[in-house]
Design a protein around this motif. Structure first.
Motif, PDB file in Angstrom:
ATOM      1  N   LYS A   4      -6.995   2.901  -8.096  1.00 52.75           N
ATOM      2  CA  LYS A   4      -7.011   3.284  -6.674  1.00 52.75           C
ATOM      3  C   LYS A   4      -6.642   4.763  -6.518  1.00 52.75           C
ATOM      4  N   THR A   5      -7.179   5.398  -5.476  1.00 50.55           N
ATOM      5  CA  THR A   5      -6.775   6.751  -5.143  1.00 50.55           C
ATOM      6  C   THR A   5      -5.483   6.678  -4.343  1.00 50.55           C
ATOM      7  N   ALA A   6      -4.491   7.421  -4.805  1.00 47.58           N
ATOM      8  CA  ALA A   6      -3.187   7.419  -4.154  1.00 47.58           C
ATOM      9  C   ALA A   6      -2.845   8.823  -3.673  1.00 47.58           C
ATOM     10  N   THR A  26      -5.693   9.455  -9.066  1.00 47.07           N
ATOM     11  CA  THR A  26      -6.107   8.080  -9.338  1.00 47.07           C
ATOM     12  C   THR A  26      -5.012   7.399 -10.135  1.00 47.07           C
ATOM     13  N   THR A  51       2.675  -1.547  -9.693  1.00 45.35           N
ATOM     14  CA  THR A  51       1.273  -1.556  -9.292  1.00 45.35           C
ATOM     15  C   THR A  51       0.616  -2.821  -9.809  1.00 45.35           C
ATOM     16  N   ILE A  66      -6.858  -3.959 -10.116  1.00 47.20           N
ATOM     17  CA  ILE A  66      -7.979  -4.257  -9.219  1.00 47.20           C
ATOM     18  C   ILE A  66      -8.757  -5.426  -9.801  1.00 47.20           C
ATOM     19  N   ASN A  96       0.782  -1.233   0.000  1.00 46.94           N
ATOM     20  CA  ASN A  96       0.000   0.000   0.000  1.00 46.94           C
ATOM     21  C   ASN A  96       0.816   1.288   0.000  1.00 46.94           C
ATOM     22  N   SER A 123      -5.126  -0.294   0.917  1.00 48.54           N
ATOM     23  CA  SER A 123      -4.972  -1.488   0.081  1.00 48.54           C
ATOM     24  C   SER A 123      -3.709  -1.349  -0.770  1.00 48.54           C
ATOM     25  N   THR A 150      -1.772   4.317  -1.041  1.00 47.40           N
ATOM     26  CA  THR A 150      -3.213   4.342  -1.273  1.00 47.40           C
ATOM     27  C   THR A 150      -3.896   5.016  -0.088  1.00 47.40           C
ATOM     28  N   THR A 151      -5.024   5.641  -0.356  1.00 52.65           N
ATOM     29  CA  THR A 151      -5.751   6.317   0.715  1.00 52.65           C
ATOM     30  C   THR A 151      -6.587   5.340   1.545  1.00 52.65           C
ATOM     31  N   ASP A 152      -6.837   4.138   1.000  1.00 51.16           N
ATOM     32  CA  ASP A 152      -7.656   3.160   1.738  1.00 51.16           C
ATOM     33  C   ASP A 152      -6.836   2.038   2.370  1.00 51.16           C
TER      34      ASP A 152
END
Length: 174
Positions: free
Chosen positions: A77-79, A129, A166, A169, A18, A71, A67-69
């Motif tokens: 993903k939002t980074a 993103t 990377t 998903i 992550n 994961s 990542t902001t979440d």
């Protein structure tokens, strides 16, 4: 967790987790400070400025992407990009952030310009993103005045890249 990649000539992180950062590989710039392997840009494509004094004048000291979440870093993903910079003049220093989805043959996409708010060490950050691509990179262009550029030519400017792997998903069948 990055190591200097002798082929790409920039810090590179491998594996799918992550968060990735340049650790101590970027501190200082081009003989001004301890930055090993300057200029630390893919294919040594963008030279740093050579004027000034270590941690009195501008330097981009660290790049981090996560990542902001929480994961693993993956396309879509939002980074968050965090750049640790040494600021000489809060009203004169700017950080341009760029990214590419192909570190082996980079075509830099402008993301944003961040303005320093104080002198000394600080962290500037933004989000984006992650595009499709298995070997991506971000570039920080920390500049004294001038205009946004992926490779400015100011004598106090510092440019650094961070290459990272990377995943993609997984989409569940419905």
């Amino acid at each position: 967790n990055a190591v200097y990649d002798t082929t790409l000539k920039a810090p590179k992180c491998t594996g799918f987790i992550n968060s990735r950062d340049s650790a101590t590989l970027l501190i200082g710039r081009n003989g001004i400070g301890p930055e090993p392997n300057a200029p630390n840009t893919i294919n040594s494509s963008c030279a740093d400025g050579t004027s000034g004094t270590y941690h009195a004048d501008e330097s981009l000291d660290k790049l981090k992407v996560s990542t902001t979440d929480g994961s693993a870093l993956a396309s879509g993903k939002t980074a968050k990009i965090e750049a640790t910079v040494w600021v000489w003049g809060a009203t004169q220093d700017f950080l341009d952030i760029y990214y590419t989805n192909n570190a082996n043959s980079p075509s830099w996409t402008f993301l944003t310009t961040l303005k320093a708010s104080a002198t000394g060490s600080q962290i500037l950050s933004t989000t984006y993103t992650l595009p499709s691509g298995s070997l991506q990179a971000i570039r920080g262009n920390f500049r004294y005045l001038g205009t946004a550029s992926s490779c400015s030519t100011g004598t106090y400017d510092d440019h650094d890249d961070l290459v990272f792997e990377t995943g993609s998903i997984a989409v569940s069948p419905t």
